[in-house]
Design a protein around this motif. Structure first.
Motif, PDB file in Angstrom:
ATOM      1  N   UNK A  23       0.828  -1.208   0.000  1.00 53.00           N
ATOM      2  CA  UNK A  23       0.000   0.000   0.000  1.00 53.00           C
ATOM      3  C   UNK A  23       0.862   1.257   0.000  1.00 53.00           C
ATOM      4  N   UNK A  24       1.978   1.213   0.714  1.00 56.78           N
ATOM      5  CA  UNK A  24       2.880   2.363   0.728  1.00 56.78           C
ATOM      6  C   UNK A  24       3.481   2.602  -0.650  1.00 56.78           C
ATOM      7  N   UNK A  25       3.876   1.536  -1.315  1.00 54.87           N
ATOM      8  CA  UNK A  25       4.418   1.672  -2.674  1.00 54.87           C
ATOM      9  C   UNK A  25       3.369   2.239  -3.635  1.00 54.87           C
ATOM     10  N   UNK A  26       2.119   1.775  -3.505  1.00 57.74           N
ATOM     11  CA  UNK A  26       1.050   2.295  -4.362  1.00 57.74           C
ATOM     12  C   UNK A  26       0.802   3.776  -4.087  1.00 57.74           C
ATOM     13  N   UNK A  27       0.826   4.148  -2.818  1.00 59.37           N
ATOM     14  CA  UNK A  27       0.620   5.550  -2.460  1.00 59.37           C
ATOM     15  C   UNK A  27       1.737   6.440  -2.966  1.00 59.37           C
ATOM     16  N   UNK A  28       2.968   5.987  -2.852  1.00 61.55           N
ATOM     17  CA  UNK A  28       4.099   6.772  -3.357  1.00 61.55           C
ATOM     18  C   UNK A  28       4.037   6.898  -4.876  1.00 61.55           C
ATOM     19  N   UNK A  29       3.622   5.832  -5.542  1.00 65.82           N
ATOM     20  CA  UNK A  29       3.490   5.908  -7.003  1.00 65.82           C
ATOM     21  C   UNK A  29       2.393   6.892  -7.398  1.00 65.82           C
ATOM     22  N   UNK A  30       1.300   6.911  -6.642  1.00 65.24           N
ATOM     23  CA  UNK A  30       0.228   7.860  -6.926  1.00 65.24           C
ATOM     24  C   UNK A  30       0.682   9.290  -6.685  1.00 65.24           C
ATOM     25  N   UNK A  31       1.459   9.517  -5.629  1.00 69.83           N
ATOM     26  CA  UNK A  31       1.974  10.860  -5.361  1.00 69.83           C
ATOM     27  C   UNK A  31       2.943  11.322  -6.442  1.00 69.83           C
ATOM     28  N   UNK A  32       3.777  10.409  -6.935  1.00 67.65           N
ATOM     29  CA  UNK A  32       4.718  10.772  -8.000  1.00 67.65           C
ATOM     30  C   UNK A  32       4.001  11.097  -9.307  1.00 67.65           C
ATOM     31  N   UNK A  33       2.849  10.471  -9.532  1.00 62.02           N
ATOM     32  CA  UNK A  33       2.119  10.690 -10.783  1.00 62.02           C
ATOM     33  C   UNK A  33       1.292  11.979 -10.764  1.00 62.02           C
ATOM     34  N   UNK A  34       1.056  12.558  -9.565  1.00 64.32           N
ATOM     35  CA  UNK A  34       0.209  13.752  -9.458  1.00 64.32           C
ATOM     36  C   UNK A  34       0.962  15.004  -9.874  1.00 64.32           C
ATOM     37  N   UNK A  35       0.185  15.948 -10.432  1.00 62.73           N
ATOM     38  CA  UNK A  35       0.753  17.260 -10.714  1.00 62.73           C
ATOM     39  C   UNK A  35       0.789  18.064  -9.409  1.00 62.73           C
ATOM     40  N   UNK A  36       1.534  19.180  -9.416  1.00 66.48           N
ATOM     41  CA  UNK A  36       1.653  19.982  -8.204  1.00 66.48           C
ATOM     42  C   UNK A  36       0.313  20.546  -7.736  1.00 66.48           C
ATOM     43  N   UNK A  37      -0.534  21.074  -8.616  1.00 69.70           N
ATOM     44  CA  UNK A  37      -1.829  21.576  -8.123  1.00 69.70           C
ATOM     45  C   UNK A  37      -2.717  20.466  -7.550  1.00 69.70           C
ATOM     46  N   UNK A  38      -2.679  19.300  -8.164  1.00 74.01           N
ATOM     47  CA  UNK A  38      -3.475  18.184  -7.640  1.00 74.01           C
ATOM     48  C   UNK A  38      -2.932  17.728  -6.293  1.00 74.01           C
ATOM     49  N   UNK A  39      -1.626  17.724  -6.144  1.00 70.70           N
ATOM     50  CA  UNK A  39      -1.015  17.356  -4.867  1.00 70.70           C
ATOM     51  C   UNK A  39      -1.399  18.352  -3.777  1.00 70.70           C
ATOM     52  N   UNK A  40      -1.411  19.642  -4.121  1.00 67.77           N
ATOM     53  CA  UNK A  40      -1.821  20.671  -3.166  1.00 67.77           C
ATOM     54  C   UNK A  40      -3.288  20.492  -2.775  1.00 67.77           C
ATOM     55  N   UNK A  41      -4.147  20.188  -3.733  1.00 67.41           N
ATOM     56  CA  UNK A  41      -5.563  19.969  -3.437  1.00 67.41           C
ATOM     57  C   UNK A  41      -5.750  18.754  -2.535  1.00 67.41           C
ATOM     58  N   UNK A  42      -5.006  17.696  -2.766  1.00 69.82           N
ATOM     59  CA  UNK A  42      -5.103  16.505  -1.906  1.00 69.82           C
ATOM     60  C   UNK A  42      -4.620  16.804  -0.496  1.00 69.82           C
ATOM     61  N   UNK A  43      -3.550  17.591  -0.377  1.00 72.81           N
ATOM     62  CA  UNK A  43      -3.042  17.954   0.947  1.00 72.81           C
ATOM     63  C   UNK A  43      -4.048  18.814   1.705  1.00 72.81           C
ATOM     64  N   UNK A  44      -4.673  19.763   1.009  1.00 74.70           N
ATOM     65  CA  UNK A  44      -5.676  20.598   1.666  1.00 74.70           C
ATOM     66  C   UNK A  44      -6.908  19.788   2.074  1.00 74.70           C
ATOM     67  N   UNK A  45      -7.319  18.868   1.220  1.00 79.19           N
ATOM     68  CA  UNK A  45      -8.449  18.014   1.568  1.00 79.19           C
ATOM     69  C   UNK A  45      -8.159  17.122   2.759  1.00 79.19           C
ATOM     70  N   UNK A  46      -6.958  16.587   2.799  1.00 79.30           N
ATOM     71  CA  UNK A  46      -6.567  15.753   3.939  1.00 79.30           C
ATOM     72  C   UNK A  46      -6.484  16.573   5.218  1.00 79.30           C
ATOM     73  N   UNK A  47      -5.948  17.786   5.124  1.00 82.07           N
ATOM     74  CA  UNK A  47      -5.884  18.663   6.295  1.00 82.07           C
ATOM     75  C   UNK A  47      -7.285  19.004   6.788  1.00 82.07           C
ATOM     76  N   UNK A  48      -8.218  19.216   5.866  1.00 77.36           N
ATOM     77  CA  UNK A  48      -9.605  19.487   6.253  1.00 77.36           C
ATOM     78  C   UNK A  48     -10.204  18.298   6.989  1.00 77.36           C
ATOM     79  N   UNK A  49      -9.996  17.107   6.456  1.00 76.12           N
ATOM     80  CA  UNK A  49     -10.562  15.913   7.081  1.00 76.12           C
ATOM     81  C   UNK A  49      -9.966  15.653   8.459  1.00 76.12           C
TER      82      UNK A  49
END
Length: 89
Positions: A23-49
């Protein structure tokens, strides 16, 4: 020869560790595939949750508890107010 005295739970821990690493490898691969704005949106969503949503739920529960606790006093004051408004006989 197989070890007859293996520690109990060692196979389940090994399976758990392997799944966690996968699961960690899958998550790291997903993070590497994301663009910077999408990564920022995911971080903000996680911080909200993690922060704002539990705070809002707790405050809502506290307000409901206070309203429920104060609701018992309203019935006593209503009957007293009704009795005091009548003229003495």
């Amino acid at each position: 020869m197989k070890d007859l005295n293996a520690a109990p739970g060692s196979t389940s821990f090994s399976a758990f560790w392997n799944e966690l690493c996968a699961y960690t490898r899958q998550g790291m691969a997903a993070l590497r595939a994301m663009s910077w704005p999408m990564l920022l949106a995911c971080c903000l969503g996680l911080a909200f949750l993690i922060t704002i949503l539990p705070l809002a739920i707790m405050l809502f529960a506290l307000v409901m508890l206070l309203r429920w606790a104060s609701n018992g006093d309203d019935t006593d004051t209503d009957t007293k107010a009704a009795n005091s408004s009548q003229p003495p006989q």
